[in-house]
Every structure is written in C-alpha cells, then in structure tokens.
Design a protein around this motif. Structure first.
Motif, mmCIF file in Angstrom:
data_model
loop_
_atom_site.group_PDB
_atom_site.id
_atom_site.type_symbol
_atom_site.label_atom_id
_atom_site.label_comp_id
_atom_site.label_asym_id
_atom_site.label_seq_id
_atom_site.Cartn_x
_atom_site.Cartn_y
_atom_site.Cartn_z
ATOM 1 N N GLU A 76 0.652 -1.100 -0.040
ATOM 2 C CA GLU A 76 -0.089 0.023 -0.062
ATOM 3 C C GLU A 76 0.978 1.412 0.068
ATOM 4 N N GLN A 77 2.046 1.131 0.344
ATOM 5 C CA GLN A 77 3.217 2.364 0.223
ATOM 6 C C GLN A 77 3.790 2.234 -1.046
ATOM 7 N N GLY A 78 3.473 1.343 -2.073
ATOM 8 C CA GLY A 78 3.932 1.423 -3.202
ATOM 9 C C GLY A 78 5.188 0.507 -3.448
ATOM 10 N N CYS A 79 5.550 -0.195 -2.552
ATOM 11 C CA CYS A 79 6.703 -1.179 -2.664
ATOM 12 C C CYS A 79 6.484 -2.031 -3.749
ATOM 13 N N ALA A 80 7.088 -2.201 -4.839
ATOM 14 C CA ALA A 80 6.669 -3.082 -5.919
ATOM 15 C C ALA A 80 6.794 -4.726 -5.675
ATOM 16 N N PRO A 81 7.808 -4.925 -5.113
ATOM 17 C CA PRO A 81 8.295 -6.234 -4.632
ATOM 18 C C PRO A 81 7.170 -6.951 -3.778
ATOM 19 N N ALA A 82 6.654 -6.037 -2.747
ATOM 20 C CA ALA A 82 5.671 -6.555 -2.104
ATOM 21 C C ALA A 82 4.421 -6.494 -2.721
ATOM 22 N N GLN A 83 4.140 -5.589 -3.728
ATOM 23 C CA GLN A 83 2.703 -5.726 -4.418
ATOM 24 C C GLN A 83 2.919 -7.174 -5.295
ATOM 25 N N SER A 97 -7.911 -15.642 0.841
ATOM 26 C CA SER A 97 -8.702 -16.595 0.044
ATOM 27 C C SER A 97 -8.234 -16.120 -1.612
ATOM 28 N N GLN A 98 -8.037 -17.296 -2.293
ATOM 29 C CA GLN A 98 -7.738 -17.241 -3.609
ATOM 30 C C GLN A 98 -8.664 -16.223 -4.301
ATOM 31 N N ASP A 99 -8.066 -15.402 -4.972
ATOM 32 C CA ASP A 99 -8.730 -14.145 -5.919
ATOM 33 C C ASP A 99 -8.247 -13.800 -7.094
ATOM 34 N N ASP A 100 -8.376 -14.107 -8.084
ATOM 35 C CA ASP A 100 -7.843 -13.658 -9.338
ATOM 36 C C ASP A 100 -7.854 -12.199 -9.743
ATOM 37 N N GLU A 101 -8.876 -11.357 -9.336
ATOM 38 C CA GLU A 101 -8.922 -10.209 -9.690
ATOM 39 C C GLU A 101 -7.926 -9.207 -8.619
ATOM 40 N N GLU A 102 -7.943 -9.785 -7.504
ATOM 41 C CA GLU A 102 -7.193 -9.167 -6.680
ATOM 42 C C GLU A 102 -5.579 -9.283 -6.780
ATOM 43 N N ALA A 103 -5.442 -10.481 -7.344
ATOM 44 C CA ALA A 103 -4.085 -10.854 -7.835
ATOM 45 C C ALA A 103 -3.623 -9.948 -9.169
ATOM 46 N N ALA A 104 -4.539 -10.022 -9.986
ATOM 47 C CA ALA A 104 -4.428 -9.215 -11.106
ATOM 48 C C ALA A 104 -4.156 -7.648 -10.789
ATOM 49 N N ARG A 105 -4.862 -7.162 -9.843
ATOM 50 C CA ARG A 105 -4.785 -5.760 -9.683
ATOM 51 C C ARG A 105 -3.490 -5.285 -8.919
ATOM 52 N N TRP A 106 -2.972 -6.253 -8.047
ATOM 53 C CA TRP A 106 -1.514 -5.933 -7.399
ATOM 54 C C TRP A 106 -0.471 -6.554 -8.520
ATOM 55 N N PHE A 107 -0.734 -7.523 -9.374
ATOM 56 C CA PHE A 107 0.506 -7.588 -10.336
ATOM 57 C C PHE A 107 0.612 -6.448 -11.305
ATOM 58 N N ARG A 108 -0.516 -5.665 -11.690
ATOM 59 C CA ARG A 108 -0.642 -4.724 -12.362
ATOM 60 C C ARG A 108 0.132 -3.409 -11.988
ATOM 61 N N ARG A 109 -0.056 -3.125 -10.448
ATOM 62 C CA ARG A 109 0.148 -2.261 -9.842
ATOM 63 C C ARG A 109 2.044 -2.212 -9.713
ATOM 64 N N ALA A 110 2.228 -3.490 -9.519
ATOM 65 C CA ALA A 110 3.972 -3.834 -9.514
ATOM 66 C C ALA A 110 4.438 -3.483 -10.856
ATOM 67 N N ALA A 111 3.672 -4.130 -11.854
ATOM 68 C CA ALA A 111 3.949 -4.085 -13.216
ATOM 69 C C ALA A 111 4.274 -2.571 -13.743
ATOM 70 N N GLU A 112 3.435 -1.661 -13.295
ATOM 71 C CA GLU A 112 3.497 -0.376 -13.628
ATOM 72 C C GLU A 112 4.772 0.295 -13.232
ATOM 73 N N GLN A 113 5.261 -0.294 -12.017
ATOM 74 C CA GLN A 113 6.469 0.443 -11.518
ATOM 75 C C GLN A 113 7.951 -0.436 -12.226
ATOM 76 N N GLY A 114 7.666 -1.170 -12.934
ATOM 77 C CA GLY A 114 8.598 -1.822 -13.763
ATOM 78 C C GLY A 114 9.187 -3.197 -13.235
ATOM 79 N N HIS A 115 8.312 -3.639 -12.298
ATOM 80 C CA HIS A 115 8.613 -5.143 -11.665
ATOM 81 C C HIS A 115 8.420 -6.167 -12.903
ATOM 82 N N ALA A 116 9.832 -6.646 -13.365
ATOM 83 C CA ALA A 116 9.665 -7.536 -14.668
ATOM 84 C C ALA A 116 8.798 -8.925 -14.187
ATOM 85 N N ASP A 117 8.991 -9.473 -13.046
ATOM 86 C CA ASP A 117 8.154 -10.985 -12.931
ATOM 87 C C ASP A 117 6.748 -10.336 -12.801
ATOM 88 N N ALA A 118 6.347 -9.351 -12.289
ATOM 89 C CA ALA A 118 5.073 -8.655 -12.394
ATOM 90 C C ALA A 118 4.351 -8.672 -13.626
#
Length: 183
Positions: A76-83, A97-118
């Motif tokens: 929530e502070q914008g730490c891409a590896p944590a996202q 709980s497994q949640d594909d929409e939440e997973a996608a939301r957090w992967f996208r936030r990390a990806a937008e910061q340049g996190h290659a795996d995300a």
C-alpha cells in the motif's frame, strides 16, 4: 551504528546481514528484531522482508496470514516487490482467499512500476482473461516490457506471440529472435 540510532534503512540492511550471516554470525532472532524496528517506522522494504520471513517461516513460526499483512502494509506504500508478493498470495490462496481479480490488480500495480516478474505475470492474466478481460494485445505489451528487462519467461512469451500472431503481427523472424534470447 546507524541501525542503533533508529535509521530504518540501516536496521533493515543489518537485519539482512543477520538473516544471511553476511559479515556477522547468522542470527534469525536479531534479524527479526531489526526488521520489526524498521517496519514499525513504516519502512516498506522492511515490512516486505518481514512478510517473506513469516511466509517462509524464517526466524519466526510460519504464518501465511501474518506474511500477507506485512506484504499489504508495504504494498500500500507502493513497494513493487511487496505488491508482487501480495499478488502471488492472492493467486495461490496463501494467507488469503484465492482471488484472481485481486491478484491481477496487485500484479498490475507492481508491473506499472517496472517489476519484471509482475509484468510477465500480468501478461499471463491478460492472455487467459483471468481476473481481467482477455486481451492479447495487452498481454503482448506486458510480455514485451518484461522481456526487455531480461525476463526469460517474457522473452519466450514474446517469441510465442510473434510465432502465432497473438496480439502482434505474425513474424517468424521476430519469434526466432526472442526465442533465441530466452534460450
């Protein structure tokens, strides 16, 4: 010395030394103490590190839910590896709980910061329409961004996209170039 004065970055750096035994005797208890001091000051990388420790049971009893809590504070502070780590928890249903929409939301936030795996992971979600609308063009865009950072999964995926014309024009020469990079 800075760690003893309450400098969060120094506390986390020293904690990593204790966790790995780099330059000091390996001491998980001291590592966790220092991570907690830094995390308590709102230091996102230390919060992320504590999340890893709880998720893996390093220096503390394994507790996936506690790991998720630390990942979330840092994310929530914008730490891409944590996202990205939080996204993986939602993808796998570890500590939450497994949640594909939440997973996608957090992967996208990390990806937008340049996190290659995300970036690669969000491309997979777009390719499959998992947690996001299926979109081959968006998948290809994220694959490419990951690939350009040297992510071999991304490089292979870009090659596959060019080979099959999925989200990009079909081009066997480009496919071979990206496959070669991934090999």
């Amino acid at each position: 010395r800075a760690a003893g004065l309450g400098e969060a970055k120094a506390q986390r750096s020293l904690a990593l030394c204790y966790l790995e035994g780099d330059g000091v005797a390996q001491d998980n208890r001291e590592a966790i103490r220092l991570f907690r001091l830094a995390a308590g000051q709102g230091h996102a990388p230390a919060q992320h590190s504590l999340g890893i420790c709880y998720s893996k049971g390093e220096g503390v009893p394994q507790d996936q839910a506690a790991g998720v809590g630390w990942f979330r504070l840092a994310a929530e502070q914008g730490c891409a590896p944590a996202q990205a780590a939080l996204a993986e928890c939602y993808r796998e249903g570890e500590g939450v709980s497994q949640d594909d929409e939440e997973a996608a939301r957090w992967f996208r936030r990390a990806a937008e910061q340049g996190h290659a795996d995300a970036q690669f992971n969000i491309s997979v979600y777009y390719r499959a329409g998992c947690g996001v609308p299926q979109d081959a063009g968006e998948a290809a865009r994220w694959e490419r961004r990951a690939a350009e950072q040297g992510n071999t999964n991304g490089q292979y995926a870009v090659g596959h996209s060019y080979h099959h014309g999925e989200g990009v024009p079909q081009d066997d020469g480009e496919a071979a170039r990206w496959y070669r990079l991934a090999a």
